[in-house]
Write a protein that holds these residues in place. Structure first.
Motif, mmCIF file in Angstrom:
data_model
loop_
_atom_site.group_PDB
_atom_site.id
_atom_site.type_symbol
_atom_site.label_atom_id
_atom_site.label_comp_id
_atom_site.label_asym_id
_atom_site.label_seq_id
_atom_site.Cartn_x
_atom_site.Cartn_y
_atom_site.Cartn_z
ATOM 1 N N LEU A 31 76.284 45.372 21.075
ATOM 2 C CA LEU A 31 75.593 46.371 21.884
ATOM 3 C C LEU A 31 75.252 47.603 21.053
ATOM 4 N N ASN A 32 74.105 48.180 21.316
ATOM 5 C CA ASN A 32 73.683 49.368 20.588
ATOM 6 C C ASN A 32 74.419 50.622 21.084
ATOM 7 N N ALA A 33 74.761 50.612 22.347
ATOM 8 C CA ALA A 33 75.496 51.748 22.900
ATOM 9 C C ALA A 33 76.143 51.331 24.214
ATOM 10 N N MET A 34 77.244 51.981 24.522
ATOM 11 C CA MET A 34 77.875 51.836 25.834
ATOM 12 C C MET A 34 78.265 53.213 26.316
ATOM 13 N N GLY A 35 78.221 53.388 27.609
ATOM 14 C CA GLY A 35 78.547 54.709 28.105
ATOM 15 C C GLY A 35 78.856 54.718 29.584
ATOM 16 N N TRP A 36 79.096 55.912 30.072
ATOM 17 C CA TRP A 36 79.382 56.155 31.481
ATOM 18 C C TRP A 36 78.391 57.191 32.014
ATOM 19 N N TYR A 37 77.862 56.886 33.175
ATOM 20 C CA TYR A 37 77.010 57.799 33.914
ATOM 21 C C TYR A 37 77.644 58.015 35.274
ATOM 22 N N ARG A 38 77.212 59.061 35.954
ATOM 23 C CA ARG A 38 77.712 59.297 37.305
ATOM 24 C C ARG A 38 76.602 59.796 38.206
ATOM 25 N N ALA A 50 79.347 60.309 29.196
ATOM 26 C CA ALA A 50 79.759 60.114 27.808
ATOM 27 C C ALA A 50 79.179 58.794 27.319
ATOM 28 N N ARG A 51 78.947 58.734 26.012
ATOM 29 C CA ARG A 51 78.346 57.539 25.429
ATOM 30 C C ARG A 51 78.921 57.340 24.038
ATOM 31 N N ILE A 52 79.103 56.082 23.666
ATOM 32 C CA ILE A 52 79.543 55.754 22.322
ATOM 33 C C ILE A 52 78.520 54.803 21.704
ATOM 34 N N ILE A 53 78.072 55.175 20.537
ATOM 35 C CA ILE A 53 77.035 54.426 19.852
ATOM 36 C C ILE A 53 77.679 53.366 18.951
ATOM 37 N N GLY A 56 79.867 54.293 16.131
ATOM 38 C CA GLY A 56 81.107 54.977 16.486
ATOM 39 C C GLY A 56 80.939 56.414 16.928
ATOM 40 N N SER A 57 79.752 56.970 16.784
ATOM 41 C CA SER A 57 79.533 58.346 17.208
ATOM 42 C C SER A 57 79.564 58.444 18.724
ATOM 43 N N ARG A 58 79.920 59.611 19.207
ATOM 44 C CA ARG A 58 80.092 59.846 20.642
ATOM 45 C C ARG A 58 79.257 61.035 21.115
ATOM 46 N N ASN A 59 78.725 60.916 22.318
ATOM 47 C CA ASN A 59 78.015 62.020 22.964
ATOM 48 C C ASN A 59 78.693 62.309 24.293
#
Length: 120
Positions: A31-38, A50-53, A56-59
């Motif tokens: 996967l290119n990225a996984m994250g959480w939305y609300r 939050a998202r993790i690329i 390994g970088s995080r937003n």
């Protein structure tokens, strides 16, 4: 195709903590990225939490920096969201999200959502 299943939502008092987990049907390494939305009550749009690329970088959203931590476990194919110092404004349905690029196109996948309610 990517299937995502969330768990870990619930009711907590302000100042408390919850940990959400998202399990992917396949390897998350692809996967290119996984994250959480609300999506908060009364709001029409989902916002990034939050998202993790893949590198390994995080937003993080400004409202969650310093309180929430996203992590991944490649062996378990899971992405977790540790939420601390929860506030009533964090009340929302939380959705796991995955992005996968195939043939030059980004495909987006969503879980079914899990409710997080923070009482004052």
């Amino acid at each position: 195709q990517v299937q995502l299943v969330e768990s870990g939502g619930g009711l907590v008092q302000a100042g408390g903590s919850l940990r959400l987990s998202c399990a992917s049907s396949g390897s998350i390494r692809r996967l290119n990225a996984m994250g959480w939305y609300r999506q908060a009550p009364g709001k029409q749009q989902r916002e990034l939490v939050a998202r993790i690329i893949s590198d390994g970088s995080r937003n993080y959203a400004d409202s969650t920096k310093g309180r929430f931590t996203i992590s991944r476990d490649n062996a378990k194919n899971t992405v977790d969201l540790q939420m601390n110092s929860l506030q009533p404004t964090d009340t929302a349905v939380y959705y796991c999200n995955a992005m996968l690029m195939r043939y030059g196109q980004i495909n987006t996948y969503w879980g079914q959502g899990t409710q997080v309610t923070v009482s004052s």
